[in-house]
Scaffold this active site. Structure first.
Site, mmCIF file in Angstrom:
data_model
loop_
_atom_site.group_PDB
_atom_site.id
_atom_site.type_symbol
_atom_site.label_atom_id
_atom_site.label_comp_id
_atom_site.label_asym_id
_atom_site.label_seq_id
_atom_site.Cartn_x
_atom_site.Cartn_y
_atom_site.Cartn_z
ATOM 1 N N ASP A 145 -4.628 -4.950 -1.380
ATOM 2 C CA ASP A 145 -5.229 -4.560 -0.099
ATOM 3 C C ASP A 145 -6.225 -5.613 0.364
ATOM 4 O O ASP A 145 -6.873 -6.265 -0.455
ATOM 5 C CB ASP A 145 -5.917 -3.194 -0.277
ATOM 6 C CG ASP A 145 -6.196 -2.517 1.058
ATOM 7 O OD1 ASP A 145 -5.708 -3.000 2.101
ATOM 8 O OD2 ASP A 145 -6.929 -1.505 1.055
ATOM 9 N N SER A 173 4.428 0.167 2.277
ATOM 10 C CA SER A 173 4.487 1.624 2.122
ATOM 11 C C SER A 173 5.302 2.230 3.258
ATOM 12 O O SER A 173 5.517 1.594 4.304
ATOM 13 C CB SER A 173 3.087 2.215 2.126
ATOM 14 O OG SER A 173 2.565 2.199 3.439
ATOM 15 N N ASN A 189 3.525 1.934 6.369
ATOM 16 C CA ASN A 189 3.327 0.611 6.974
ATOM 17 C C ASN A 189 4.222 0.350 8.188
ATOM 18 O O ASN A 189 3.954 -0.562 8.972
ATOM 19 C CB ASN A 189 3.524 -0.515 5.943
ATOM 20 C CG ASN A 189 2.345 -0.675 5.006
ATOM 21 O OD1 ASN A 189 2.489 -1.145 3.883
ATOM 22 N ND2 ASN A 189 1.151 -0.294 5.447
ATOM 23 N N ARG A 241 2.550 0.000 11.617
ATOM 24 C CA ARG A 241 1.777 -1.170 12.053
ATOM 25 C C ARG A 241 2.436 -1.803 13.277
ATOM 26 O O ARG A 241 3.605 -1.528 13.565
ATOM 27 C CB ARG A 241 1.724 -2.190 10.916
ATOM 28 C CG ARG A 241 0.909 -1.661 9.775
ATOM 29 C CD ARG A 241 0.598 -2.734 8.773
ATOM 30 N NE ARG A 241 -0.318 -2.188 7.795
ATOM 31 C CZ ARG A 241 -1.086 -2.897 6.994
ATOM 32 N NH1 ARG A 241 -1.036 -4.211 7.049
ATOM 33 N NH2 ARG A 241 -1.889 -2.325 6.138
ATOM 34 N N ARG A 277 -6.899 -1.632 -7.528
ATOM 35 C CA ARG A 277 -6.896 -1.692 -6.068
ATOM 36 C C ARG A 277 -7.956 -2.683 -5.613
ATOM 37 O O ARG A 277 -9.111 -2.602 -6.022
ATOM 38 C CB ARG A 277 -7.150 -0.328 -5.430
ATOM 39 C CG ARG A 277 -7.129 -0.434 -3.900
ATOM 40 C CD ARG A 277 -7.057 0.882 -3.190
ATOM 41 N NE ARG A 277 -6.773 0.636 -1.775
ATOM 42 C CZ ARG A 277 -6.215 1.492 -0.953
ATOM 43 N NH1 ARG A 277 -5.875 2.681 -1.391
ATOM 44 N NH2 ARG A 277 -5.992 1.194 0.308
HETATM 45 C C1 FPP Z 1 -2.385 -5.255 2.392
HETATM 46 O O1 FPP Z 1 -3.327 -5.874 3.226
HETATM 47 C C2 FPP Z 1 -1.120 -5.981 2.372
HETATM 48 C C3 FPP Z 1 0.115 -5.489 2.677
HETATM 49 C C4 FPP Z 1 0.346 -4.102 3.102
HETATM 50 C C5 FPP Z 1 1.292 -6.359 2.639
HETATM 51 C C6 FPP Z 1 1.471 -7.051 1.331
HETATM 52 C C7 FPP Z 1 2.562 -8.009 1.453
HETATM 53 C C8 FPP Z 1 2.570 -9.240 0.933
HETATM 54 C C9 FPP Z 1 1.476 -9.823 0.113
HETATM 55 C C10 FPP Z 1 3.756 -10.075 1.195
HETATM 56 C C11 FPP Z 1 4.937 -9.571 0.421
HETATM 57 C C12 FPP Z 1 5.485 -10.480 -0.566
HETATM 58 C C13 FPP Z 1 5.904 -10.220 -1.818
HETATM 59 C C14 FPP Z 1 6.913 -11.126 -2.422
HETATM 60 C C15 FPP Z 1 5.455 -9.098 -2.674
HETATM 61 P P1 FPP Z 1 -3.688 -5.175 4.599
HETATM 62 O O2 FPP Z 1 -2.845 -5.782 5.655
HETATM 63 O O3 FPP Z 1 -3.581 -3.703 4.437
HETATM 64 O O4 FPP Z 1 -5.178 -5.617 4.765
HETATM 65 P P2 FPP Z 1 -6.324 -4.855 5.570
HETATM 66 O O5 FPP Z 1 -6.509 -3.535 4.890
HETATM 67 O O6 FPP Z 1 -7.500 -5.771 5.385
HETATM 68 O O7 FPP Z 1 -5.886 -4.750 6.983
#
Ligand code: FPP
Length: 254
Positions: A24, A69, A72, A75, A192
């Site tokens: 996160d 998720s 998600n 978004r 987390r």
């Molecule tokens: C959380 O940060 C991140 C995600 C929901 C996406 C995670 C995806 C990747 C790292 C790329 C996928 C690649 C692989 C190969 C696993 P957020 O966007 O929720 O951050 P925020 O809470 O600060 O908005």
């Protein structure tokens, strides 16, 4: 001067077999630097690579990453597309590294609901890596724990309906096995990042006895040493499974 690594403080005999991570803070990391959210996800991939290699070389056997998720999808469309593109590109690029490190790629979640290219890329990478034995890298994609509980319930109901299973035979083992996570042991440790203290519909059943570790670091900042720190913290805890402290000590001494 580089600070000393925490690696020697880890007791290799007492590693968690399965570590799960709610990655996160990509968006906030980017915002802090006045960058687009997508750049945060790109840097997030770097952490995925670092932590995967760190976990595999330590000897962790299962690493689950909450990648996308069920929620998600809500978004902005551009961001969803960017994450999917990043997923496809990363898997294509990293499959050789997975092979080299003897890592098997698996997924949990409703991957049939993904865009076709992402689905096909995942299937191909899973097929290519299926005989690897060092560690399972499990991507939770289009996953939520409640989705999993619903699909498991439906599968069990079908078995009852067809006469294969009696209602009285439904127990913890049957439910665990029907979950998408049924191929894997339950995580002993859930990390987390980004200073949030929620479970966010992740592994609700599986975390009944698991330990939580929270850190303020945003996911793109979470590096090898941050991972070691989480493992060391976990190793300092006493896992009691509802027993008393004395029972645990007696068990250790037995
Ligand atoms: C959380 O940060 C991140 C995600 C929901 C996406 C995670 C995806 C990747 C790292 C790329 C996928 C690649 C692989 C190969 C696993 P957020 O966007 O929720 O951050 P925020 O809470 O600060 O908005």
């Amino acid at each position: 001067m580089a600070s000393k690594s925490l690696l020697p403080e880890i007791n290799i005999e007492r590693l968690p077999k399965h570590v799960a991570i709610i990655m996160d803070g990509n968006g906030r990391w980017a915002k802090k630097r006045a960058l687009p959210r997508v750049v945060g996800h790109e840097y997030g991939v770097k952490s995925v690579r670092t932590v995967t290699e760190a976990a595999a070389s330590l000897g962790v056997k299962y690493l689950t990453l909450y990648t996308f998720s069920t929620e998600n999808w809500n978004r902005p469309k551009l961001e969803v597309t960017a994450i999917m593109t990043l997923l496809v590109r990363t898997i294509r690029k990293e499959v050789a590294t997975l092979q080299k490190n003897n890592i098997r790629l698996r997924t949990i979640g409703d991957i049939k609901g993904l865009p076709t290219d992402a689905y096909n890329e995942l299937l191909e990478a899973m097929k290519l890596t299926e005989n690897n034995t060092q560690m399972d890298l499990i991507l939770a994609i289009n996953y939520s724990a409640r989705w999993d509980i619903i699909q498991a319930t439906k599968a069990i109901a079908q078995r009852v309906k067809s006469g294969e299973l009696e209602v009285e035979q439904i127990n913890e083992t049957e439910i665990s096995n029907a979950l998408d996570t049924g191929h894997f042991p339950e995580p002993e440790l859930l990390i987390r990042t980004s200073g949030e203290y929620r479970i966010s519909n992740f592994m609700l059943w599986e975390m009944a006895y698991g330990e939580f570790y929270f850190t303020d670091a945003y996911w793109p900042e979470f590096d090898k040493e941050s991972f070691y720190k989480a493992i060391i913290d976990y190793q300092k805890r006493e896992r009691r499974f509802g027993k008393t402290s004395e029972q645990i000590t007696d068990h250790h001494n037995a």
